[in-house]
Design a protein around this motif. Structure first.
Motif, mmCIF file in Angstrom:
data_model
loop_
_atom_site.group_PDB
_atom_site.id
_atom_site.type_symbol
_atom_site.label_atom_id
_atom_site.label_comp_id
_atom_site.label_asym_id
_atom_site.label_seq_id
_atom_site.Cartn_x
_atom_site.Cartn_y
_atom_site.Cartn_z
ATOM 1 N N TYR A 1 0.823 -1.216 0.000
ATOM 2 C CA TYR A 1 0.000 0.000 0.000
ATOM 3 C C TYR A 1 0.863 1.275 0.000
ATOM 4 O O TYR A 1 0.687 2.154 -0.854
ATOM 5 C CB TYR A 1 -0.932 -0.038 1.210
ATOM 6 C CG TYR A 1 -2.250 0.705 1.060
ATOM 7 C CD1 TYR A 1 -2.526 1.519 -0.025
ATOM 8 C CD2 TYR A 1 -3.243 0.582 2.045
ATOM 9 C CE1 TYR A 1 -3.745 2.183 -0.132
ATOM 10 C CE2 TYR A 1 -4.464 1.240 1.931
ATOM 11 C CZ TYR A 1 -4.704 2.048 0.848
ATOM 12 O OH TYR A 1 -5.909 2.708 0.742
ATOM 13 N N HIS A 2 1.796 1.377 0.954
ATOM 14 C CA HIS A 2 2.628 2.581 1.048
ATOM 15 C C HIS A 2 4.110 2.257 1.199
ATOM 16 O O HIS A 2 4.917 3.140 1.462
ATOM 17 C CB HIS A 2 2.204 3.446 2.241
ATOM 18 C CG HIS A 2 0.774 3.869 2.185
ATOM 19 N ND1 HIS A 2 -0.239 3.081 2.690
ATOM 20 C CD2 HIS A 2 0.173 4.974 1.663
ATOM 21 C CE1 HIS A 2 -1.413 3.698 2.494
ATOM 22 N NE2 HIS A 2 -1.189 4.828 1.875
ATOM 23 N N GLN B 1 -13.192 2.512 4.089
ATOM 24 C CA GLN B 1 -11.851 2.158 3.618
ATOM 25 C C GLN B 1 -11.585 2.734 2.224
ATOM 26 O O GLN B 1 -10.455 3.086 1.903
ATOM 27 C CB GLN B 1 -11.688 0.639 3.645
ATOM 28 C CG GLN B 1 -11.515 0.149 5.071
ATOM 29 C CD GLN B 1 -12.027 -1.243 5.370
ATOM 30 O OE1 GLN B 1 -12.769 -1.441 6.333
ATOM 31 N NE2 GLN B 1 -11.638 -2.204 4.570
ATOM 32 N N ASP C 1 -10.822 6.500 2.948
ATOM 33 C CA ASP C 1 -9.456 6.646 3.472
ATOM 34 C C ASP C 1 -8.470 6.695 2.310
ATOM 35 O O ASP C 1 -7.571 7.542 2.266
ATOM 36 C CB ASP C 1 -9.092 5.450 4.369
ATOM 37 C CG ASP C 1 -9.672 5.557 5.786
ATOM 38 O OD1 ASP C 1 -10.242 6.608 6.132
ATOM 39 O OD2 ASP C 1 -9.543 4.570 6.547
ATOM 40 N N ASN C 2 -8.666 5.809 1.380
ATOM 41 C CA ASN C 2 -7.771 5.695 0.227
ATOM 42 C C ASN C 2 -7.772 6.961 -0.617
ATOM 43 O O ASN C 2 -6.730 7.429 -1.083
ATOM 44 C CB ASN C 2 -8.212 4.485 -0.604
ATOM 45 C CG ASN C 2 -7.492 4.331 -1.926
ATOM 46 O OD1 ASN C 2 -7.833 5.026 -2.876
ATOM 47 N ND2 ASN C 2 -6.519 3.441 -2.006
ATOM 48 N N ASP D 1 -5.711 10.016 0.503
ATOM 49 C CA ASP D 1 -4.333 9.584 0.764
ATOM 50 C C ASP D 1 -3.589 9.550 -0.567
ATOM 51 O O ASP D 1 -3.424 8.490 -1.173
ATOM 52 C CB ASP D 1 -4.416 8.198 1.437
ATOM 53 C CG ASP D 1 -3.154 7.376 1.301
ATOM 54 O OD1 ASP D 1 -2.058 7.945 1.126
ATOM 55 O OD2 ASP D 1 -3.277 6.133 1.359
ATOM 56 N N HIS E 1 -0.409 7.028 -1.530
ATOM 57 C CA HIS E 1 -0.482 5.600 -1.851
ATOM 58 C C HIS E 1 -0.270 5.355 -3.339
ATOM 59 O O HIS E 1 0.145 4.268 -3.752
ATOM 60 C CB HIS E 1 -1.841 5.019 -1.419
ATOM 61 C CG HIS E 1 -2.916 5.169 -2.445
ATOM 62 N ND1 HIS E 1 -3.781 6.239 -2.482
ATOM 63 C CD2 HIS E 1 -3.246 4.412 -3.529
ATOM 64 C CE1 HIS E 1 -4.607 6.119 -3.502
ATOM 65 N NE2 HIS E 1 -4.302 5.031 -4.162
ATOM 66 N N ALA F 1 -6.713 -2.929 -2.115
ATOM 67 C CA ALA F 1 -6.227 -2.356 -0.856
ATOM 68 C C ALA F 1 -7.362 -2.214 0.156
ATOM 69 O O ALA F 1 -7.197 -2.515 1.346
ATOM 70 C CB ALA F 1 -5.571 -1.000 -1.110
ATOM 71 N N TRP F 2 -8.526 -1.776 -0.335
ATOM 72 C CA TRP F 2 -9.665 -1.607 0.587
ATOM 73 C C TRP F 2 -10.079 -2.950 1.171
ATOM 74 O O TRP F 2 -10.255 -3.085 2.381
ATOM 75 C CB TRP F 2 -10.863 -0.976 -0.134
ATOM 76 C CG TRP F 2 -10.541 0.213 -0.972
ATOM 77 C CD1 TRP F 2 -9.453 1.036 -0.842
ATOM 78 C CD2 TRP F 2 -11.289 0.705 -2.093
ATOM 79 N NE1 TRP F 2 -9.495 2.008 -1.809
ATOM 80 C CE2 TRP F 2 -10.604 1.837 -2.585
ATOM 81 C CE3 TRP F 2 -12.468 0.313 -2.719
ATOM 82 C CZ2 TRP F 2 -11.057 2.565 -3.690
ATOM 83 C CZ3 TRP F 2 -12.928 1.037 -3.803
ATOM 84 C CH2 TRP F 2 -12.232 2.152 -4.286
ATOM 85 N N ASP G 1 -0.945 10.785 5.964
ATOM 86 C CA ASP G 1 -2.350 10.511 6.230
ATOM 87 C C ASP G 1 -3.128 11.754 6.651
ATOM 88 O O ASP G 1 -4.248 11.642 7.162
ATOM 89 C CB ASP G 1 -2.479 9.444 7.328
ATOM 90 C CG ASP G 1 -1.847 8.129 6.924
ATOM 91 O OD1 ASP G 1 -2.200 7.616 5.845
ATOM 92 O OD2 ASP G 1 -0.996 7.613 7.669
ATOM 93 N N ILE H 1 -6.681 12.032 5.546
ATOM 94 C CA ILE H 1 -7.608 11.129 6.231
ATOM 95 C C ILE H 1 -8.114 11.762 7.519
ATOM 96 O O ILE H 1 -9.312 11.703 7.825
ATOM 97 C CB ILE H 1 -6.901 9.781 6.513
ATOM 98 C CG1 ILE H 1 -6.650 9.061 5.189
ATOM 99 C CG2 ILE H 1 -7.713 8.927 7.470
ATOM 100 C CD1 ILE H 1 -5.861 7.785 5.317
#
Lengths: 395, 395, 395
Positions: A89-90, C164, C167-168, C171, C174, C309-310, C328, C331
């Motif tokens: 992911y990161h 989720q 969040d992605n 961000d 990523h 990823a989620w 982050d 987020i």
């Protein structure tokens, strides 16, 4: 017959449970090494813990937690590095000790660590130790170390608790019926000749030794000097069955995946006959359980019949309804040894069979085996003994 | 509309529940006998109890518990003997009364017994009685006894409670819509002509009789002397629907597997026309539910549309949100009869329709049937009436 | 890092939950309109509510409860009428407001009503509003309204919570790793050239605006006047990601099905190049998640890597173990905005981005987009950028 509480105690394998803590004092087979060559990162579950097994670019191995410390994505998507595993992911990177050693977007790498366990390779298998340090030595069992044998590894996931496998191994009498009478019944339904002579047991015996318990049997028609009776073959405590003789031997590692699943990892080793080639590397076979229309396991050979019996007892068998009889005396012995070693661990001692003396471990630990199953072979057609299987070689 | 507690009471079928105890006063169809010829040992589930149904080498039948008393392996792996069923693991053998009659490795056979229920065969079906002794007579219903008809048995497992099937049978008005309007909608989507004339109901009526409840309907255009209205056809209490006439008749046994599953066992019987052969034995068909991409049951014929409606009401339908109307008066009657017979059982009496008088039972119990569905046939193309099915004959 | 209670609050979507009530103030994409042309009645689940989506014979749409008020059969078996949906069982008919308007067997239609929600069609998608009246306007987002672009709709069901996905989207960092490093790793394993240049992020920024949050990134080698940094691209609050530029743009609607499932409905729109035809209607593609032998999602292109990823974070990810870092910060901003708008709703106010002003809504709401991902394109072979997919066009 156990109480429900006793049955729960003996079958729980998670962290902090009495038997779970005992099992954590031993190395456990977690995967064939060849699986990691094919695909270097694999999610695994062992003793109720979800983990990520990986092979680094340098050929080392690691076993760490299943979730990235950053935002909890599965590390099974990780990318192998020279020094560890990089999260998809990161890019946070974990060394085999579980330390984060790279956080690509951050000015400095925070001092984070996730769960990590040691991994060692032996005889084509990867072994992991999930207990407290210092880890004992990985036992160099003869079958794993010997380089004069062709080896086949067959790991099969079973939907049942590990202890049902062990009950079976301490119970010689089942052989006569499960493999003899039932096995021949299966053969007959398939239009095949018998797979075993169901020789009658005259007596059975057990003996605790340095690494576990020897079991011995005498069948009708056998003389008392038969190796089946004088030597027998051992259960290496707590969860390995060792069979065979010096030319053909096998191990069955019954690895607790969690309380309701067991990986039955069978390693067969055969010394090539004159002129036969010696294989470069163990062969890994894929032989999953198959079911008939009524939900019953198809069991056409000895090992699969054993697996059928274990699974056939249910997810965690209800030992409050069992009726143990004289043929079950090995089971009672095993439960006593299990209980004693739970207590040893609770006292801070090493339990039965843990190896810390390198002198004993090198070059290997020789296990005497004398069980030929000769009493079961009489009158069975050549080539039909033990039934038949049709597994797929996958690596 | 019921309270949640009332709905729970009417739908629970396990041992000790009020309706479960009522249901245990009747014989229940458990499997086609031909299934046991093909495979003589079968795991079955009936009224929430897991059991093992088997056919001995002598052709007798047994229904015993699902676990060996020794170490609890599934008896579904058992081997039929002349006198019972031998466990696959160590050979303990059970007679049809559940007594252990052989323990091969023990000096003496311990006096152990597991659960066992009587089984009888009639009309190609095996019936079991799970209630207290003395068992009543297995009713010799005409369709089961008559030997001048060709019979087809279609058992289908449904993921819903049995009472939803019975609600449907006490509700004549659904026929007009579920099979007429919806059935024709399904046909239209498949490019086929209508499967039914959706005749309008003018009136419906119900009557309790010795073995259950007769239901009757009168459709627009029918005279009051039509057998549909003067005779109708019965629900044999508690869970059998009887349809047809003396040349073509059917039974639907709605057998509670557990609270959320029902085996809908349909027996169709047809008197062969002149020159047609009479079959030696009933044919067993396999016709499992099929689903479309959205999870809906494909329902192209009458019985399957009924099954669709029952399953479509959910696992155990929520009767706290139902709104019963005039067309549901048969359902209210059935629930009252169910409640009365629960109380009869609680008083120690036999409930409705239990047969203990051999004079009434022999040679058979004739059931008057007058329902021809004639009002639904008008204008429907020959051969299309009732839709179509594509089931597989398996035995 | 959140407490378990905070994580529960942010991830619950059902009626009465704080975030569930916030989400109910917005219109949500529920299905491609073309799906209803193919099959006019569909069971759907949205924000934890089971519903029936249907298209009337007149081409109107309705979204009502999943159970008939009569005897609770699934309305997914309903038959479309000119004025609503007719239940398969007894023909009770519901208009799009949920009122029963016909009870065929009853003298009068009882005044019953079931749950019903408004549905509107825009840009090939059906949108539903599950909140309290009066419903706000359905936002006329540019991508949905523009008729000069060819559109593709790809709805994919994901077994994870909607947050989720968000969040992605907050961000940006990523992208460099998940699509650059991991994406290239996937390509390499498949024997393909890299799919992305993993350009290093120099800085990221966020800004709340009328409809949500803009995110912006600057990569190594980019000048500060790049649209990636000066404009960026927005998250339309609460659950839409908007990307692209005026010639090629996309929306991702992350529709909460329930707390553990999300429908990721992606709409791609491309302006045809000179001479290319303009499609009559959006194309609907079927591209479900596929898994490898170890249970990992196969992720060979950008959107699928995000979905991986989620889902890879688990059903509802455990935010009590997360370690948020400088990358982050978006987020944290999103969670603050989410919390603020939960409170707005609790005070009876409209939350961020709700549209009630027709003047703003017509002809469309233009969204500035400046994200070209140019910093990620350098040195990547033509045609390989972004990986590849093999989806099926189903309508």
């Amino acid at each position: 017959m156990l109480t429900a509480a006793e049955n729960e105690l003996l079958t729980q394998t998670g962290p902090g449970t009495p038997v779970g803590e005992l099992l954590r004092r031993y190395w456990h087979a977690v995967a064939p090494a060849a699986d990691l060559t094919r695909e270097p990162v694999r999610p695994v579950r062992l003793l109720g813990e979800d983990l990520t097994l990986f092979r680094t670019e340098n050929g080392g191995f690691g076993l760490i937690g299943d979730r990235c410390a950053h935002r909890a994505i599965s590390l099974a998507y990780g990318i192998p590095q020279a020094n560890g595993l990089r999260c998809a992911y990161h890019g946070w990177t974990y060394d085999p000790d579980g330390h984060v050693v790279d956080m690509p977007f951050e000015a400095a790498c925070l001092p984070l660590k996730i769960k990590a366990y040691p991994v060692e390779q032996l005889g084509g298998l990867l072994f992991a130790y999930l207990g407290p340090p210092p880890a004992p030595l990985l036992p160099r069992w003869d079958l794993l170390v010997r380089d004069d044998m062709n080896k086949t590894i067959t790991p099969t996931l079973l939907p049942c608790n590990w202890l049902q496998c062990m009950d079976n191994s301490l119970d010689p009498a089942h052989f006569e019926h499960l493999h003899g009478v039932y096995g021949n019944y299966v053969m007959k339904k398939l239009g095949k000749p018998p797979m075993l002579h169901p020789g009658r047991h005259v007596k059975i015996d057990f003996e605790v030794f340095e690494y576990g318990i020897y079991k011995r049997r005498l069948l009708e028609g056998q003389a008392e000097d038969t190796p089946d009776w004088t030597v027998g073959h051992p259960i290496l405590f707590p969860n390995i069955l060792a069979q065979g003789n010096s030319d053909r031997m096998s191990f069955q590692f019954r690895v607790p995946v969690d309380d309701t699943h067991t990986m039955d990892c069978i390693v067969d080793a055969v010394r090539p006959k004159d002129g036969e080639p010696l294989w470069d590397t163990p062969v890994v076979r894929d032989d999953p359980l198959m079911y008939d229309e009524t939900g019953r396991i198809l069991a056409t050979y000895i090992n699969r019949q054993d697996e059928m019996a274990w699974v056939g007892q249910g997810s965690i068998t209800d030992r409050t309804i069992e009726h143990l009889v004289t043929s079950d005396k090995g089971i009672l012995l095993y439960r006593r040894v299990l209980q004693e070693n739970v207590e040893r661990v609770q006292r801070g001692e090493d339990p039965l069979g843990v190896v810390r003396d390198a002198a004993k471990n090198f070059p290997m630990i020789q296990i005497r085996r004398g069980s030929q199953y000769e009493g079961f072979r009489g009158g069975v057609p050549e080539g039909q003994w033990g039934g038949f299987q049709t597994a797929v070689v996958s690596a």
